[in-house]
Design a protein around this motif. Structure first.
Motif, PDB file in Angstrom:
ATOM      1  N   ALA A  25      35.667  34.047  42.956  1.00  0.00           N
ATOM      2  CA  ALA A  25      36.705  33.700  42.013  1.00  0.00           C
ATOM      3  C   ALA A  25      37.454  35.709  41.997  1.00  0.00           C
ATOM      4  O   ALA A  25      38.682  35.701  42.226  1.00  0.00           O
ATOM      5  CB  ALA A  25      36.548  33.584  40.046  1.00  0.00           C
ATOM      6  N   LEU A  26      36.763  36.879  42.081  1.00  0.00           N
ATOM      7  CA  LEU A  26      36.154  37.940  42.442  1.00  0.00           C
ATOM      8  C   LEU A  26      36.774  38.045  43.703  1.00  0.00           C
ATOM      9  O   LEU A  26      38.491  38.467  43.887  1.00  0.00           O
ATOM     10  CB  LEU A  26      35.563  38.667  42.403  1.00  0.00           C
ATOM     11  CG  LEU A  26      36.187  40.704  42.300  1.00  0.00           C
ATOM     12  CD1 LEU A  26      36.815  40.426  41.230  1.00  0.00           C
ATOM     13  CD2 LEU A  26      34.616  40.759  42.077  1.00  0.00           C
ATOM     14  N   ALA A  27      36.522  37.046  44.586  1.00  0.00           N
ATOM     15  CA  ALA A  27      37.281  37.091  45.856  1.00  0.00           C
ATOM     16  C   ALA A  27      38.825  36.387  46.647  1.00  0.00           C
ATOM     17  O   ALA A  27      39.439  37.257  47.209  1.00  0.00           O
ATOM     18  CB  ALA A  27      35.949  36.483  46.912  1.00  0.00           C
ATOM     19  N   ARG A  28      38.772  35.516  45.458  1.00  0.00           N
ATOM     20  CA  ARG A  28      40.016  34.529  45.577  1.00  0.00           C
ATOM     21  C   ARG A  28      41.028  35.606  44.894  1.00  0.00           C
ATOM     22  O   ARG A  28      42.472  35.155  45.311  1.00  0.00           O
ATOM     23  CB  ARG A  28      39.992  33.656  44.535  1.00  0.00           C
ATOM     24  CG  ARG A  28      39.074  31.979  45.486  1.00  0.00           C
ATOM     25  CD  ARG A  28      39.659  30.904  44.761  1.00  0.00           C
ATOM     26  NE  ARG A  28      39.364  31.237  43.037  1.00  0.00           N
ATOM     27  CZ  ARG A  28      38.108  31.031  43.459  1.00  0.00           C
ATOM     28  NH1 ARG A  28      37.049  30.184  43.876  1.00  0.00           N
ATOM     29  NH2 ARG A  28      37.600  30.734  42.050  1.00  0.00           N
ATOM     30  N   ALA A  29      40.816  36.270  44.181  1.00  0.00           N
ATOM     31  CA  ALA A  29      41.471  37.575  43.568  1.00  0.00           C
ATOM     32  C   ALA A  29      41.937  39.017  44.800  1.00  0.00           C
ATOM     33  O   ALA A  29      42.975  40.092  44.197  1.00  0.00           O
ATOM     34  CB  ALA A  29      40.983  38.268  41.684  1.00  0.00           C
ATOM     35  N   GLY A  30      41.589  38.900  46.120  1.00  0.00           N
ATOM     36  CA  GLY A  30      42.043  40.075  46.431  1.00  0.00           C
ATOM     37  C   GLY A  30      40.993  41.042  46.207  1.00  0.00           C
ATOM     38  O   GLY A  30      40.919  42.032  46.483  1.00  0.00           O
ATOM     39  N   TYR A  31      40.113  41.391  45.238  1.00  0.00           N
ATOM     40  CA  TYR A  31      38.935  41.561  44.400  1.00  0.00           C
ATOM     41  C   TYR A  31      40.173  43.002  43.592  1.00  0.00           C
ATOM     42  O   TYR A  31      39.814  44.215  43.493  1.00  0.00           O
ATOM     43  CB  TYR A  31      38.477  42.544  45.234  1.00  0.00           C
ATOM     44  CG  TYR A  31      37.539  41.889  46.411  1.00  0.00           C
ATOM     45  CD1 TYR A  31      35.342  41.312  45.664  1.00  0.00           C
ATOM     46  CD2 TYR A  31      36.746  41.078  47.050  1.00  0.00           C
ATOM     47  CE1 TYR A  31      34.617  40.794  45.784  1.00  0.00           C
ATOM     48  CE2 TYR A  31      36.200  40.631  47.651  1.00  0.00           C
ATOM     49  CZ  TYR A  31      34.822  40.544  47.272  1.00  0.00           C
ATOM     50  OH  TYR A  31      33.855  39.946  47.491  1.00  0.00           O
ATOM     51  N   ALA A  32      41.413  42.709  44.309  1.00  0.00           N
ATOM     52  CA  ALA A  32      41.956  44.058  43.201  1.00  0.00           C
ATOM     53  C   ALA A  32      41.025  44.208  41.714  1.00  0.00           C
ATOM     54  O   ALA A  32      41.942  44.974  41.315  1.00  0.00           O
ATOM     55  CB  ALA A  32      43.286  42.991  42.927  1.00  0.00           C
ATOM     56  N   PRO A  33      40.632  43.390  40.766  1.00  0.00           N
ATOM     57  CA  PRO A  33      40.670  44.155  39.144  1.00  0.00           C
ATOM     58  C   PRO A  33      39.463  45.204  39.567  1.00  0.00           C
ATOM     59  O   PRO A  33      39.678  46.467  39.006  1.00  0.00           O
ATOM     60  CB  PRO A  33      40.135  42.824  38.576  1.00  0.00           C
ATOM     61  CG  PRO A  33      40.740  41.399  38.982  1.00  0.00           C
ATOM     62  CD  PRO A  33      40.773  41.870  40.263  1.00  0.00           C
ATOM     63  N   TYR A  34      38.168  44.619  40.719  1.00  0.00           N
ATOM     64  CA  TYR A  34      37.578  45.687  40.868  1.00  0.00           C
ATOM     65  C   TYR A  34      37.526  46.850  41.351  1.00  0.00           C
ATOM     66  O   TYR A  34      38.029  48.202  41.193  1.00  0.00           O
ATOM     67  CB  TYR A  34      36.530  45.179  41.984  1.00  0.00           C
ATOM     68  CG  TYR A  34      35.416  46.078  41.997  1.00  0.00           C
ATOM     69  CD1 TYR A  34      34.191  46.105  41.070  1.00  0.00           C
ATOM     70  CD2 TYR A  34      35.306  46.134  43.446  1.00  0.00           C
ATOM     71  CE1 TYR A  34      33.456  47.144  41.775  1.00  0.00           C
ATOM     72  CE2 TYR A  34      34.490  47.068  44.117  1.00  0.00           C
ATOM     73  CZ  TYR A  34      33.228  47.375  42.881  1.00  0.00           C
ATOM     74  OH  TYR A  34      32.099  48.158  44.348  1.00  0.00           O
ATOM     75  N   ARG A  35      39.619  46.757  42.221  1.00  0.00           N
ATOM     76  CA  ARG A  35      40.023  47.177  43.243  1.00  0.00           C
ATOM     77  C   ARG A  35      40.408  48.957  42.026  1.00  0.00           C
ATOM     78  O   ARG A  35      40.478  49.894  42.026  1.00  0.00           O
ATOM     79  CB  ARG A  35      40.777  47.568  43.937  1.00  0.00           C
ATOM     80  CG  ARG A  35      41.040  48.676  44.625  1.00  0.00           C
ATOM     81  CD  ARG A  35      42.830  48.269  44.816  1.00  0.00           C
ATOM     82  NE  ARG A  35      43.213  47.821  44.066  1.00  0.00           N
ATOM     83  CZ  ARG A  35      44.536  46.343  44.313  1.00  0.00           C
ATOM     84  NH1 ARG A  35      45.056  46.486  45.575  1.00  0.00           N
ATOM     85  NH2 ARG A  35      45.846  46.009  43.274  1.00  0.00           N
TER      86      ARG A  35
END
Length: 750
Positions: A490-500
């Motif tokens: 799910a994080l990859a599908r979100a383009g790692y935006a929350p992590y970034r």
């Protein structure tokens, strides 16, 4: 946090983790039952687990192979959104897993290292034409936001891949080349086929995060502090960001330190009672306004006499707490500060200040607005349970309540701005005072399961599981830390935006970042809700993506990264961290060879070396065996107390012998001489950084956190004091003879 467990049968017991940085280490009473025949996973279930990065086997702390039970695999796969409860579901999910990448035109996110040649698979209806291009952005935020996007068409490579029938449709794969000269940063990839445009994120990360100029062949040292415990006469009962700025200035000028490392300053609840552990925040991205110095907000100077009196009255009940040697009272301090901050919030801002505020709000975007909304809702509900309709930030009910509570939402947005300003001031003061790094901030493993991050990131966090650790020699039932993990896909599908976005906010105004349990970027132990912590499973993460993005955002911020990599794990993990320029962590008490202290010359260069951790008594207490005494008083010992005391004495004697052999202590050294000798020992190592616990400098003996306890010990509430229990304030640090002596020892040891 407790670290990864042995992955090879010959793992050294001396390297086992002693449960650092626990946020919740109390394991349930129940332990996993002996596995039955029905618990043995089938070959198909094993294959399905492997396809989703779930390990079906690992090595226990004794070196034995441990097979993950079928019920655990089913639960963990369910947390990943993969049905596996029946044989039919397993077969169906396995078939979907085999075809998953063919269902999407583009992969969700492509992470590459700078200068690498990379290929991107593009899936389209067999025989259909496809046009693929990339819009490149710059590495720096300003450049990215203001520059015109550079569009580059991608070349298709002559790679033959047989079509595949997926869901009744014949899909072909075309392979395109990404340019090797893409700049560092975040880019967008586009594909147009059959009138439909797809989009994916491309992240170009540094090959290596380089150390600051001057550190390549040098060693810098600094103090490590629990900021809440380090108070001054002008504090409101807990240490704050103004105290941090003063501490940095004093230690730079009078001790020659190059950094001050602090505990996570992440957000707590907006209402009392506050969670005491800095490692269980409500949000890892945003700051706790508990650390704001009210008087340092510029608008405070322009309050009316009546409003200024309100601020003073709010402070009165907690002013005297700074001299109290007892447990810190965060709740009283927050109630006082909150009342004062509400008064300052109403003060008008100058045009330039208002413009700066608006720019901050725009830069932090939806994430900040959602966090402030969560704070306002929690405050509004009080002790009432949250209705289901308020569980989704995008729901109409949340939108309506956000409008109703608009002023409170704005208040919590403003609190983040003033906290960020004071964080910036601390870093500026540190650097202007001569520190070559400044403030080293700390990033916790995860956030509270009922907190703002869990609410805002519900779509990218795994549900019904908690991050934890399998059984080890210190916690034989394993651990569950009550923190929901990232869902890797799910994080990859979100383009790692929350992590970034989290990393960008935490790294802003930071000279360095310590990442707690950095091994979690590689794999994490997931414990299904209701299960024994022993009945968990390891889930692998795309470490190339997570580690690369960490390095990219640290590069953008100009920050050093220190990964807390204690524990036993595959050797390649430390090699990978070192290859990317991430420093590790070397703790003197854990660094051993053949049961003896590791010789200083054999320490890693790429590390932050310390004597102990904040989950152990300071050096004076540890030398006296107080880690054994305390655990015995609290009923935490699984082994014979006398045997443990004998082992502690032997450990102390071995350390003193190692110091004596190098002329770092004389015959019959005092406690102070041994503590200074231990730090001199670290200064003889090649470690890039050496950290000195401020508690060691003043002779404190009490630990900040006793793993395995909750209410039995005042975890994270111990104020800074000397060996006699007398409070030591920032104002008086350099009147402390023991501190001055240790500083002299550290400065002259090289």
């Amino acid at each position: 946090m407790s670290k990864d467990q042995p992955t090879t049968p010959d793992a050294a017991p001396d390297e086992m983790d002693e449960t650092p940085d626990d946020v919740r280490t109390d394991a349930p009473e129940a332990v996993a039952d002996a596995p039955s025949a029905s618990d043995e996973p089938t070959a198909e279930l094993r294959e399905l687990a492997a396809a989703h990065g779930v390990l079906t086997e690992h090595h226990g702390f004794g070196g034995e192979a441990v097979t993950t039970s079928a019920p655990t695999l089913v639960a963990v796969l369910g947390a990943l959104g993969v049905p596996a409860g029946t044989p039919q579901q397993v077969t169906h999910s396995l078939q979907r897993a085999r075809d998953d990448e063919w269902r999407a035109v583009l992969p969700p996110t492509v992470v590459v290292r700078e200068g690498d040649d990379a290929q991107v698979p593009v899936h389209v209806t067999a025989g259909a034409a496809v046009h693929v291009w990339l819009e490149a952005h710059g590495a720096e935020p300003a450049a990215r936001e203001h520059a015109v996007r550079r569009r580059r068409d991608l070349d298709q490579l002559d790679v033959l891949v047989e079509p595949r029938t997926v869901d009744g449709r014949t899909i072909g794969r075309a392979t395109f080349a990404l340019p090797a000269d893409l700049p560092l940063g975040w880019h967008s990839l586009h594909a147009l086929t059959e009138g439909h445009e797809s989009r994916a994120t491309v992240v170009v990360t540094p090959r290596r995060l380089e150390l600051p100029a001057g550190l390549e062949d040098d060693q810098w040292w600094g103090f490590l502090v629990q900021l809440y415990s380090v108070r001054s006469r002008t504090s409101w009962g807990v240490g704050d960001l103004a105290d941090l700025a003063d501490l940095a200035w004093l230690t730079a000028h009078r001790a020659g330190a190059d950094f001050v490392g602090v505990n996570p300053l992440s957000a707590t609840e907006p209402v009392t009672p506050l969670t005491t552990s800095p490692y269980l925040p409500t949000s890892r991205r945003f700051l706790s306004p508990l650390y704001v110095r009210v008087e340092d907000i510029p608008e405070t100077a322009y309050l009316t006499a009546a409003d200024r009196s309100l601020v003073e009255w709010a402070a009165d009940p907690v002013r005297d707490l700074v001299a109290d040697p007892g447990a810190l009272d965060r709740d009283a301090v927050w109630e006082a500060k909150k009342a004062a901050l509400e008064v300052v919030f109403t003060a008008p801002r100058r045009a330039a200040r208002q413009a700066a505020y608006e720019e901050f709000v725009a830069a932090e975007g939806t994430g900040l607005r959602d966090f402030a909304t969560w704070c306002a809702i929690v405050e509004h509900l009080g002790s009432r349970p949250r209705p289901d309709e308020l569980g989704d930030p995008a729901s109409p009910a949340v939108a309506a309540l956000r409008e109703q509570l608009a002023e409170r939402v704005e208040f919590y947005v403003w609190l983040q701005w003033v906290a960020d300003e004071q964080k910036q001031t601390a870093q500026r003061v540190a650097r202007e005072a001569g520190m070559r790094i400044g403030i080293m901030h700390d990033l916790a493993v995860g956030a509270h399961p009922q907190g703002a991050d869990a609410w805002a990131h519900r779509d990218v966090l795994a549900r019904d599981v908690s991050v934890g650790a399998p059984p080890d020699m210190y916690n034989q039932q394993g651990q569950a830390w009550s923190q929901p993990p990232w869902n890797p896909r799910a994080l990859a599908r979100a383009g790692y935006a929350p992590y970034r976005d989290m990393l960008r906010t935490v790294l802003r105004h930071a000279g360095a970042l310590r990442v707690d349990h950095v091994l979690g970027l590689f794999r994490q132990w997931w414990v299904p809700d209701g299960a024994s912590p022993a009945a968990g499973a390891y889930v692998r993460y795309d470490h190339e993506a997570l580690l690369g993005i960490l390095c990219l955002e640290a590069h953008r911020a100009g920050a050093v990264v220190v990964g807390e990599d204690l524990g036993v794990f595959e050797p390649w993990v430390r090699d990978e961290l070192a290859d990317r320029g991430v420093l590790g962590t070397s703790v003197l008490w854990f660094e051993k060879e053949d049961g003896r202290p590791l010789e200083p010359e054999k320490y890693r260069r790429a590390s932050l070396a310390t004597v102990g951790t904040h989950d152990m008594p300071p050096a004076a207490g540890y030398l006296a065996g107080e880690h054994v005494d305390l655990r015995e008083r609290l009923g935490l010992l699984a082994d014979d107390a006398q045997e443990l005391r004998a082992a502690a004495r032997a450990e102390r004697d071995a350390a003193v012998l190692a110091l004596a052999m190098r002329g770092l202590v004389g015959d019959h050294p005092s406690e102070r001489e041994i503590v200074e000798g231990l730090h001199r020992y670290l200064r003889k190592t090649p470690a890039a950084l050496v950290g000195v616990q401020l508690t060691d400098a003043v002779g404190e003996r009490r630990t900040q956190n006793q793993p395995g306890t909750d209410q039995e010990y005042p975890n994270w509430k111990v104020p800074l004091a000397d060996g006699s229990g007398n409070v030591v304030l920032v104002d008086d640090l350099f009147d402390n003879a023991r501190l001055r002596s240790l500083v002299q020892a550290v400065r002259t040891a090289r």
